[in-house]
Design an enzyme around this catalytic site. Structure first.
Site, short mmCIF file in Angstrom:
data_model
loop_
_atom_site.label_atom_id
_atom_site.label_comp_id
_atom_site.label_asym_id
_atom_site.label_seq_id
_atom_site.Cartn_x
_atom_site.Cartn_y
_atom_site.Cartn_z
N CYS A 192 0.84 -1.20 0.00
CA CYS A 192 0.00 0.00 0.00
C CYS A 192 0.87 1.26 0.00
CB CYS A 192 -0.97 -0.05 1.17
SG CYS A 192 -2.36 1.08 0.96
N HIS A 202 -3.53 -5.55 1.10
CA HIS A 202 -2.85 -5.77 2.38
C HIS A 202 -2.81 -7.26 2.76
CE1 HIS A 202 -2.45 -1.61 3.96
NE2 HIS A 202 -3.48 -1.36 3.18
N GLU A 227 -1.04 -8.61 5.01
CA GLU A 227 -0.88 -8.75 6.47
C GLU A 227 -2.22 -8.65 7.20
OE1 GLU A 227 -0.55 -6.01 4.88
OE2 GLU A 227 -1.08 -4.30 6.14
#
Lengths: 85, 231
Positions: B90, B198, B200
């Site tokens: 990002c 994302h 994560e």
């Protein structure tokens, strides 16, 4: 005492859609201004107490490599000697 | 020789995904540390992650000010000397394009809106360290959260990206106006990776959403296989 006013104007390249410019243009049209091709750019303004060719070259370098991103933007620099406040 | 590779998570003023990125990598065989933007010491670091957030408040352009920080200067040397691999997520992807460590640029979504949701992504190149446990054309799901995710690139670089397999992931639906719906790319050398989604945030098997950890795990495992570790 004089000093130099430096303004670097940055616009998104013409071939890239500018959503902010479009929204502003539509708002202007709704208020009676037949605005076409509205684009929103930015101006970075600062003052320096001297100007010479090496400083000007350095400013242009920073305009190209930092203040704008040449992949997406175009820039122009204006320099003008003004009275200090 | 160390037992595990060292993974550094970059922190700039305004970065805000460093904790969840740290947590996501915690289950993987790496030693974790944070990399402060003023501290350019990357000695002993093998993998660098630039996490999401709003470095320098997205002032000037997303990623533009981080790009002239001491840490990114050091990162440029890290990449040039092939010391290790870099992944930008990002805002981290935005920093990497601003630094010209990845081609193209990321600008405001065509809608003008921040897009924050789960999206379907197609795997374009399954032969990279990040995607090798996936197959070509496989669709995975990851969350996105960005206002400036529209990937743009000049025509000749765009062609080269596809020819060289540098496009990692594309959005199944157009969510931000990106050229060819590109969501993630890598550099020509295959050492620098960037993606707007994302991974994560999709690591918890209890929530039935493991697609993110598959990417991160495969990235770490690929590095380990190419280097000797005692542990």
């Amino acid at each position: 005492m004089k000093r130099w006013k430096v303004e670097v104007e940055v616009f998104l390249r013409e071939d890239l859609l500018d959503p902010q410019g479009r929204a502003i243009g539509e708002a202007l049209q709704q208020h009676g201004i037949p605005a076409e091709d509205t684009r929103m750019g930015k101006v970075i303004r600062f003052f320096v107490d001297r100007m010479d060719t090496s400083l000007e070259a350095r400013i242009r370098e920073m305009a190209e490599g930092f203040l704008s991103n040449p992949v997406i933007e175009r820039w122009e620099v204006r320099m003008e000697e003004v009275e200090s406040r | 020789m160390s037992a595990q590779p060292t993974l550094g998570i970059a922190v700039f003023p305004g970065t805000n995904c460093e904790r969840e990125t740290f947590e996501a990598f915690r289950s993987l065989p790496v030693r974790l540390r944070y990399l402060w933007y003023e501290d350019p010491d990357l000695s002993g670091v093998d993998l660098v992650v630039l996490p999401g957030g709003f470095s320098y408040g997205d002032y000037l352009r997303a990623g533009a000010i981080a790009r002239i920080s001491p840490l990114v200067d050091a990162l440029r040397v890290f990449v040039e000397q092939e010391q290790g691999w870099v992944l930008g997520i990002c805002n981290g992807f935005q920093v990497l394009t601003e630094a010209h460590l990845l081609p193209g640029a990321l600008i405001q979504n065509t809608s003008g809106r921040f897009v924050c949701r789960r999206v379907a992504l197609r795997v374009e190149n399954p032969h990279t360290p990040l995607t090798r446990t996936l197959s070509a054309g496989e669709v995975i799901e990851l969350p996105v959260a960005h206002g400036e995710g529209r990937y743009v690139v000049d025509a000749s670089t765009r062609r080269k990206l596809w020819e060289r397999g540098q496009v990692l992931l594309t959005y199944v639906e157009d969510i931000n106006g990106s050229v060819d719906q590109i969501a993630g790319v890598m550099n020509e050398a295959g050492t620098v990776y960037g993606m707007m989604p994302h991974p994560e945030r999709a690591v918890d098997p209890l929530r039935g959403w493991p697609d993110g950890i598959r990417l991160l795990q495969s990235w770490v495992e690929s590095w380990r296989e190419q280097h000797v570790y005692t542990g």
